[in-house]
Design an enzyme around this catalytic site. Structure first.
Site, PDB file in Angstrom:
ATOM      1  N   HIS A   1      18.734 -39.404 -15.309  1.00 53.88           N
ATOM      2  CA  HIS A   1      17.869 -39.240 -16.490  1.00 53.88           C
ATOM      3  C   HIS A   1      17.319 -37.817 -16.568  1.00 53.88           C
ATOM      4  O   HIS A   1      17.255 -37.233 -17.643  1.00 53.88           O
ATOM      5  CB  HIS A   1      16.675 -40.203 -16.431  1.00 53.88           C
ATOM      6  CG  HIS A   1      16.927 -41.544 -17.059  1.00 53.88           C
ATOM      7  ND1 HIS A   1      17.327 -41.693 -18.360  1.00 53.88           N
ATOM      8  CD2 HIS A   1      16.826 -42.798 -16.554  1.00 53.88           C
ATOM      9  CE1 HIS A   1      17.457 -42.992 -18.634  1.00 53.88           C
ATOM     10  NE2 HIS A   1      17.161 -43.683 -17.558  1.00 53.88           N
TER      11      HIS A   1
ATOM     12  N   CYS B   1      19.152 -50.306 -18.379  1.00 53.43           N
ATOM     13  CA  CYS B   1      18.239 -49.177 -18.552  1.00 53.43           C
ATOM     14  C   CYS B   1      17.218 -49.558 -19.616  1.00 53.43           C
ATOM     15  O   CYS B   1      17.582 -50.116 -20.640  1.00 53.43           O
ATOM     16  CB  CYS B   1      19.040 -47.949 -18.985  1.00 53.43           C
ATOM     17  SG  CYS B   1      18.003 -46.515 -19.303  1.00 53.43           S
ATOM     18  N   LEU B   2      15.950 -49.234 -19.364  1.00 50.16           N
ATOM     19  CA  LEU B   2      14.897 -49.563 -20.327  1.00 50.16           C
ATOM     20  C   LEU B   2      15.132 -48.858 -21.665  1.00 50.16           C
ATOM     21  O   LEU B   2      14.660 -49.322 -22.693  1.00 50.16           O
ATOM     22  CB  LEU B   2      13.518 -49.158 -19.768  1.00 50.16           C
ATOM     23  CG  LEU B   2      13.043 -49.939 -18.532  1.00 50.16           C
ATOM     24  CD1 LEU B   2      11.734 -49.349 -18.026  1.00 50.16           C
ATOM     25  CD2 LEU B   2      12.903 -51.422 -18.825  1.00 50.16           C
TER      26      LEU B   2
ATOM     27  N   GLN C   1      12.113 -40.707 -20.586  1.00 48.92           N
ATOM     28  CA  GLN C   1      12.099 -42.019 -21.248  1.00 48.92           C
ATOM     29  C   GLN C   1      10.804 -42.294 -21.999  1.00 48.92           C
ATOM     30  O   GLN C   1      10.719 -43.259 -22.764  1.00 48.92           O
ATOM     31  CB  GLN C   1      12.336 -43.142 -20.230  1.00 48.92           C
ATOM     32  CG  GLN C   1      13.746 -43.131 -19.670  1.00 48.92           C
ATOM     33  CD  GLN C   1      13.939 -44.293 -18.726  1.00 48.92           C
ATOM     34  OE1 GLN C   1      13.571 -44.219 -17.568  1.00 48.92           O
ATOM     35  NE2 GLN C   1      14.505 -45.375 -19.238  1.00 48.92           N
TER      36      GLN C   1
ATOM     37  N   HIS D   1      20.105 -43.353 -10.675  1.00 48.40           N
ATOM     38  CA  HIS D   1      19.872 -43.634 -12.098  1.00 48.40           C
ATOM     39  C   HIS D   1      18.758 -42.735 -12.653  1.00 48.40           C
ATOM     40  O   HIS D   1      18.903 -42.134 -13.716  1.00 48.40           O
ATOM     41  CB  HIS D   1      19.519 -45.122 -12.253  1.00 48.40           C
ATOM     42  CG  HIS D   1      19.303 -45.568 -13.665  1.00 48.40           C
ATOM     43  ND1 HIS D   1      20.162 -46.417 -14.320  1.00 48.40           N
ATOM     44  CD2 HIS D   1      18.311 -45.280 -14.555  1.00 48.40           C
ATOM     45  CE1 HIS D   1      19.706 -46.626 -15.557  1.00 48.40           C
ATOM     46  NE2 HIS D   1      18.586 -45.962 -15.711  1.00 48.40           N
ATOM     47  N   GLU D   2      17.654 -42.619 -11.897  1.00 49.44           N
ATOM     48  CA  GLU D   2      16.508 -41.838 -12.395  1.00 49.44           C
ATOM     49  C   GLU D   2      16.802 -40.338 -12.369  1.00 49.44           C
ATOM     50  O   GLU D   2      16.406 -39.614 -13.284  1.00 49.44           O
ATOM     51  CB  GLU D   2      15.233 -42.157 -11.605  1.00 49.44           C
ATOM     52  CG  GLU D   2      14.779 -43.624 -11.654  1.00 49.44           C
ATOM     53  CD  GLU D   2      14.765 -44.237 -13.046  1.00 49.44           C
ATOM     54  OE1 GLU D   2      14.504 -43.506 -14.025  1.00 49.44           O
ATOM     55  OE2 GLU D   2      15.046 -45.448 -13.168  1.00 49.44           O
TER      56      GLU D   2
ATOM     57  N   GLY E   1      12.269 -48.596 -12.350  1.00 47.31           N
ATOM     58  CA  GLY E   1      12.237 -47.141 -12.331  1.00 47.31           C
ATOM     59  C   GLY E   1      12.010 -46.612 -13.732  1.00 47.31           C
ATOM     60  O   GLY E   1      12.348 -47.284 -14.709  1.00 47.31           O
TER      61      GLY E   1
HETATM   62 ZN   LIG Z   1      17.352 -45.714 -17.300  1.00 48.85          ZN
END
Ligand SMILES: [Zn+2]
Length: 171
Positions: A139, A93-94, A51, A135-136, A46
């Site tokens: 963000h 998380c990226l 991000q 999660h997204e 995701g």
């Molecule tokens: Zn994340």
């Protein structure tokens, strides 16, 4: 085009993203394509627009993780309309690479969102997909999974990241 992924510490990750108001534009199509490309390159399931430094309410998800047929989902201006049950699973998380922690989330989640054409739809998911939705959407509201950890654990991770940043290993 693959964007660099913004890391924890950049204020864009803790800013509430703005709704998308213009749909079906070449810019929006291109951005969504680039977000998938960036997510696949980073081996994520995701990615939210903040991000890549863009404070707009857009997220892409593909929980296939490159195995089997793609399950591409584009969520524009998404909201959670139903959240049931509980799951506790390790999450990463990226934007916070190198860290994973158990996070408590809803187990069955339904979202309502718009697609690139602006059409409203609902999507339901369990387990990993339910986790990705939450999660997204976090963000897009300027929240990271770190916000769901205990203050103790969060401070520990923050200190380790500060040290990495000091050593020039968090860029
Ligand atoms: Zn994340």
């Amino acid at each position: 085009m693959i964007y660099p992924i913004v890391k924890y510490g950049d204020p864009v990750l803790e800013t509430k993203a703005q709704p998308v108001t213009e749909f079906d534009t070449p810019d929006l199509h291109k951005l969504v394509e680039d977000m998938f490309e960036t997510m696949y390159a980073a081996k994520g399931v995701g990615l939210a627009a903040p991000q890549i430094g863009i404070a707009r309410r857009i997220a892409v998800i593909d929980i296939s993780g490159g195995e089997g047929p793609p399950q591409k989902l584009v969520l524009i201006n998404p909201e959670i309309v139903r959240n049931e049950g509980k799951q506790v699973t390790e999450e990463g998380c990226l934007s916070v690479p190198g860290f994973r922690e158990p996070v408590r989330r809803g187990a069955r989640v339904t979202v309502q969102a718009q697609n690139v054409k602006g059409e409203v739809f609902q999507a339901a998911g369990e387990e990993l997909l339910a986790r990705a939705f939450q999660h997204e959407i976090d963000h897009l509201n300027g929240r990271l999974y770190l916000n769901h950890l205990s203050a103790l654990k969060r401070d520990l991770i923050r200190r380790r990241i500060r040290k990495l940043a000091k050593d020039g290993e968090w860029t």
